[in-house]
Design a protein around this motif. Structure first.
Motif, PDB file in Angstrom:
ATOM      1  N   LEU A   1       0.735  -1.417   0.016  1.00 11.28           N
ATOM      2  CA  LEU A   1      -0.109  -0.018  -0.140  1.00 11.28           C
ATOM      3  C   LEU A   1       0.959   1.031   0.011  1.00 11.28           C
ATOM      4  O   LEU A   1       0.689   2.215  -0.603  1.00 11.28           O
ATOM      5  CB  LEU A   1      -0.780   0.014   1.171  1.00 11.28           C
TER       6      LEU A   1
ATOM      7  N   ASN B   1       2.089   2.166  -3.238  1.00 10.31           N
ATOM      8  CA  ASN B   1       1.067   2.649  -4.100  1.00 10.31           C
ATOM      9  C   ASN B   1       0.671   4.063  -3.553  1.00 10.31           C
ATOM     10  O   ASN B   1      -0.601   4.585  -3.888  1.00 10.31           O
ATOM     11  CB  ASN B   1       0.116   2.034  -4.380  1.00 10.31           C
TER      12      ASN B   1
ATOM     13  N   ILE C   1      -1.017   4.785  -0.861  1.00  8.64           N
ATOM     14  CA  ILE C   1      -2.130   4.753  -0.172  1.00  8.64           C
ATOM     15  C   ILE C   1      -1.906   4.772   1.299  1.00  8.64           C
ATOM     16  O   ILE C   1      -1.169   3.980   1.888  1.00  8.64           O
ATOM     17  CB  ILE C   1      -2.949   3.569  -0.713  1.00  8.64           C
TER      18      ILE C   1
ATOM     19  N   ARG D   1      -7.480   1.361   8.499  1.00 12.14           N
ATOM     20  CA  ARG D   1      -7.019   0.495   7.361  1.00 12.14           C
ATOM     21  C   ARG D   1      -6.123  -0.598   7.763  1.00 12.14           C
ATOM     22  O   ARG D   1      -6.076  -1.745   7.459  1.00 12.14           O
ATOM     23  CB  ARG D   1      -6.046   1.422   6.088  1.00 12.14           C
TER      24      ARG D   1
ATOM     25  N   ASN E   1     -13.863   1.316   1.099  1.00 11.17           N
ATOM     26  CA  ASN E   1     -12.713   1.972   0.550  1.00 11.17           C
ATOM     27  C   ASN E   1     -11.436   1.348   0.743  1.00 11.17           C
ATOM     28  O   ASN E   1     -10.723   0.929  -0.384  1.00 11.17           O
ATOM     29  CB  ASN E   1     -12.524   3.370   1.426  1.00 11.17           C
ATOM     30  N   THR E   2     -11.212   0.688   1.931  1.00 15.42           N
ATOM     31  CA  THR E   2     -10.014  -0.051   1.964  1.00 15.42           C
ATOM     32  C   THR E   2     -10.011  -1.358   1.122  1.00 15.42           C
ATOM     33  O   THR E   2      -9.042  -1.690   0.510  1.00 15.42           O
ATOM     34  CB  THR E   2      -9.579  -0.552   3.482  1.00 15.42           C
TER      35      THR E   2
ATOM     36  N   LYS F   1     -11.542  -1.965  -1.562  1.00 11.90           N
ATOM     37  CA  LYS F   1     -11.311  -1.310  -2.928  1.00 11.90           C
ATOM     38  C   LYS F   1      -9.942  -1.463  -3.329  1.00 11.90           C
ATOM     39  O   LYS F   1      -9.442  -1.783  -4.535  1.00 11.90           O
ATOM     40  CB  LYS F   1     -12.069  -0.127  -3.179  1.00 11.90           C
ATOM     41  N   TYR F   2      -9.225  -0.643  -2.420  1.00  3.11           N
ATOM     42  CA  TYR F   2      -7.855  -0.464  -3.138  1.00  3.11           C
ATOM     43  C   TYR F   2      -7.012  -1.806  -3.081  1.00  3.11           C
ATOM     44  O   TYR F   2      -6.075  -2.037  -3.959  1.00  3.11           O
ATOM     45  CB  TYR F   2      -6.966   0.491  -1.971  1.00  3.11           C
TER      46      TYR F   2
ATOM     47  N   GLU G   1      -7.923  -3.755  -6.161  1.00  2.00           N
ATOM     48  CA  GLU G   1      -7.220  -3.073  -7.396  1.00  2.00           C
ATOM     49  C   GLU G   1      -5.823  -3.606  -7.611  1.00  2.00           C
ATOM     50  O   GLU G   1      -5.467  -3.457  -8.555  1.00  2.00           O
ATOM     51  CB  GLU G   1      -7.612  -1.387  -7.257  1.00  2.00           C
TER      52      GLU G   1
END
Lengths: 137, 137
Positions: free
Chosen positions: B11, B14, B16, B22, B59-60, B62-63, B66
């Motif tokens: 993460l 990236n 994030i 998270r 939200n978490t 989803k990342y 991805e």
DNA sequence: GTTCCTGCAAAAGCTTTGCAGAAGA
DNA sequence: TCTTCTGCAAAGCTTTTGCAGGAAC
């Protein structure tokens, strides 16, 4: 792939009435080469059957799925797709154009011993990636 | 199965941000042996992190999805399940008790030639039926 | 100090349900 | 005639979005 007659007989056998609307849904599904959603079935049939409601389509598809006459595809996160072909085969969804492709796959050859005591009724195989047409762009 | 550290580094790489919320979701997922839904993650963590909202969990996840750090399972019609194990393996869902079992499966041995020109990024295998425990009842 | 994140509330979208009138058998 | 079905409207659920305040870096 079941014919319209086979589907009709199967429903009759289970005391599910063959209404005009249901026959139209059956006809559309058995002629369909792609994997329509409820929305697509609705749009395709509403000219011919103006009074048709999505409730009836959901209702018909529910019975067909319960009798294993169609497959429910959950390959798309948003909405269900329906496939009149019930033989085990794979579905590939292109992440770019969202098109769903069928492909043959022999699931028996890659069976696993871990499930020896399980009763397996359905085998679904979903691949995701990018189709040749989108790759070439 | 990724460790918490691997997930965190991925993460960070990236851009994030590693927020408290998270990290808790990551920790729960990487310790989890079943395949939790958003609801289950929420219920498990809300004692420890009372302010936690489902929006943040979505939200978490989803990342993570991805970045291919977790798998999204669509084996259940109603809600998505999440799996921290990203190696290709099969999922069996018992139609009676709704439990999801993992099983190993060698998808390469049953590859199909039809997809030669496709770029395949994800392979999902879902079996449905009845598990031994429900069968014996 | 910037930028990104959180969490609330509201919205969105698919699917199900309740029910009165209509159609199948 | 009796039972089941249709289709409308409303509800139910999961997931997404907008946004003001707050936290990460």
């Amino acid at each position: 792939m079941k014919t319209l007659n086979e589907l009709s007989n199967e429903l009759k056998k289970n005391n599910i009435r063959l209404t005009h609307q249901r026959l139209k849904v059956l006809e559309y599904l058995s002629n369909s080469k792609n994997h329509p959603t409820v929305e697509q079935i609705y749009n395709a049939l509403k000219k011919e059957v103006p009074s048709l409601s999505k409730t009836t389509i959901y209702n018909t598809l529910k019975y067909l799925a319960e009798l294993s006459l169609i497959q429910v595809l959950a390959i798309d996160e948003n909405e269900a797709h329906f496939d009149a072909a019930t033989e085990t085969h794979g579905h590939f969804k292109c992440s770019t154009c969202d098109k769903i492709y069928d492909f043959d796959i022999d699931m028996d050859s890659c069976e696993t011993e871990e499930l020896d005591n399980f009763e397996i009724n359905e085998k679904l195989v979903y691949f995701k990636g990018i189709c040749p047409r989108c790759l070439s762009k």
